[in-house]
Scaffold this active site. Structure first.
Site: not given
Ligand code: SF4
Length: 501
Positions: A3, A363-364, A400, A451, A454
């Protein structure tokens, strides 16, 4: 849910709607499935919600919108779904901001993120409100906040209690029935939210990204700290650290994909970071660079790293991969049944520029692999001799839980295959992922403040970690996930708050 959030208050009693409108328009890339505006005037809330992009409002009917949404305080939201059902009815029901009330106490909330302990929370809320039903996480947060507000009669105490009892990511702005305007962030600070003010000092705003402040001509003041609660008065922002962060964990994917390149995090434009990603890839894969004639980029998140690849390698960046300008959907955040046809239609190739050429394509990320495969197939059709993919986000190996729609192992090509297998599956000559070390270095953030769950499997919140570990073990024994992991009864549910005060 993914969002974009914007909220503002004007202390000269001027209508706030136009600020909210532009704040959301500038952040429509964060969610195009639905949008909502909510304003507060003389103890009354006014709401407008609708599907699709933020509408273009002709200047001659702006006055009508101002009448429909009066007041000097407002919040808004653009959304795409990462929790709940994805049909149109459910999407409109789940559109934010949400307005909740009981016994004369009212509360409006707009948030960005995703809650993991939804089942535990909904059970708890049902004990207080037996008829409670919910369609999105914001219903849960708003009702939990309402319960705590009724209990403590103090907003700060109520927010503190909410922050300590949710597992997940949440950057929220809200308005109480008595006109208090506030914002708060989860203890890990996973999703962005910044504060800023108008140059004349009359208006104060919160925005997911700095572009929401820029478009309104506002000055950026600060990024909310994890676990921080902020209220606003005529004197400005009142910032209070409600709990100390156990670990900062800002989403690294914001840098590669989600945020606009002209937004700033950690003092840097996202564009600069993405350019550095491109330079890193050239240094990491010199042999592949030698095997290429030109660079192409997947519009638009591949454009900025392409500039970095061009600068570092000296190869020509050929703009031979063009987007149909008004096919505007972001493929990644489309519903599954819309994805295939839209990806195929949105990119057009300048055939003579790629015929007989060895390409590096930037690409990302590669999530499911379907987007990349379609683009490679197209390039091959136009005679590309070789296609090497340069991917700025390292291989995604886990779901995620915090608001990006990649919530099952099954949908992630990187969870089940190594780099060589992925190259084969999508038809590339090679797939070259940026290393985690270089990604981190270029963001300017310390590794332990990002973070990276993932790509590393190390989740910042305990319930997410437990859920990921348990489901991963099952998946590799043949279990098929039927839906997003945190919405199934297979997900373990914490019975205790995860962060101590
Ligand atoms: S780094 Fe990966 S797991 Fe962490 S919030 Fe972002 S998309 Fe989600």
């Amino acid at each position: 849910m993914g969002c974009g959030v914007f909220g503002a208050v004007n202390f000269n009693e001027q209508p706030i709607f136009s600020y909210i409108y532009w704040g959301l328009r500038s952040q429509n890339h964060r969610g195009h499935q639905s949008h909502g505006f909510l304003t507060y005037d003389e103890s009354k809330f006014s709401v407008h919600k609708s599907l699709d992009l933020v509408p273009k409002i002709e200047s001659n009917i702006t006055q009508e919108w101002l009448k429909r949404l009066p007041g000097n305080i407002g919040i808004g939201n653009v959304r795409y779904t990462t929790s709940g059902k994805c049909d149109s009815k459910s999407i409109i029901q789940g559109t934010q901001p949400v307005l909740v009330s009981i016994g004369g106490i009212e509360l409006a909330l707009s948030f960005n993120g995703n809650i993991v302990n939804t089942v535990q929370l909904s059970k708890e809320i049902t004990q207080h409100f037996p008829n409670f039903t919910w369609t999105c996480d914001s219903d849960l947060i708003a009702n939990k906040l309402l319960i705590e507000l009724i209990r403590s009669k103090d907003l700060k105490t109520a927010v503190k209690s909410v922050i300590t009892s949710l597992d997940g990511a949440f950057s929220a702005v809200g308005i109480t029935g008595t006109g208090d305007f506030f914002a708060f962030k989860d203890p890990h600070g996973i999703k962005p939210l910044c504060g800023g003010h108008s140059p004349d000092g009359s208006t104060f705003a919160f925005s997911s990204e700095t572009v929401g402040l820029d478009i309104n001509g506002f000055v950026r003041d600060f990024e909310l700290e994890p676990g921080e609660f902020v209220t606003v008065s005529k004197k400005g922002f009142n910032r209070q650290q409600l709990i100390q962060s156990p670990k900062k964990a800002f989403c690294a994917f914001e840098f590669t994909y989600f945020a606009r390149p002209d937004s700033r995090f950690n003092g840097k434009y996202v564009y600069e970071v993405r350019e550095a990603f491109g330079r890193n890839l050239v240094k990491e894969f010199p042999e592949v660079v030698k095997d290429a004639d030109i660079i192409l980029s997947v519009p638009e998140t591949g454009d900025d790293p392409a500039m970095g690849v061009h600068e570092e390698s000296g190869l020509r960046w050929e703009r031979a991969n063009r987007r149909h300008r008004y096919v505007t959907e972001r493929a990644f955040i489309l519903l599954n049944n819309e994805r295939y046809s839209t990806i195929d239609r949105k990119v057009n190739i300048l055939g003579s520029k790629v015929e007989g050429k060895r390409l590096i394509v930037t690409d990302d990320s590669i999530v499911r692999g379907d987007t990349t495969k379609i683009i490679i197939d197209k390039l091959r059709k136009y005679g590309a001799k070789k296609v090497h993919m340069f991917i700025t986000f390292p291989r995604i190996t886990g779901p995620c839980f915090y608001g990006i729609d990649m919530a099952t192992y099954g949908q992630l090509i990187g969870a089940r295959h190594n780099d060589e297998e992925i190259a084969k599956l999508i038809g590339a000559d090679s797939v070259c992922y940026q290393s985690i070390e270089n990604l981190v270095k270029s963001t300017g953030c310390p590794r332990d403040e990002l973070c990276l769950a993932c790509i590393t499997g190390e989740y910042p919140t305990p319930l997410a970690q437990k859920t990921a570990d348990e489901i991963k073990a099952k998946v590799f024994q043949g279990y098929t996930e039927s839906t997003r992991i945190y919405e199934t009864d297979n997900a373990p549910h914490a019975s205790q708050p995860r962060v101590s005060n």
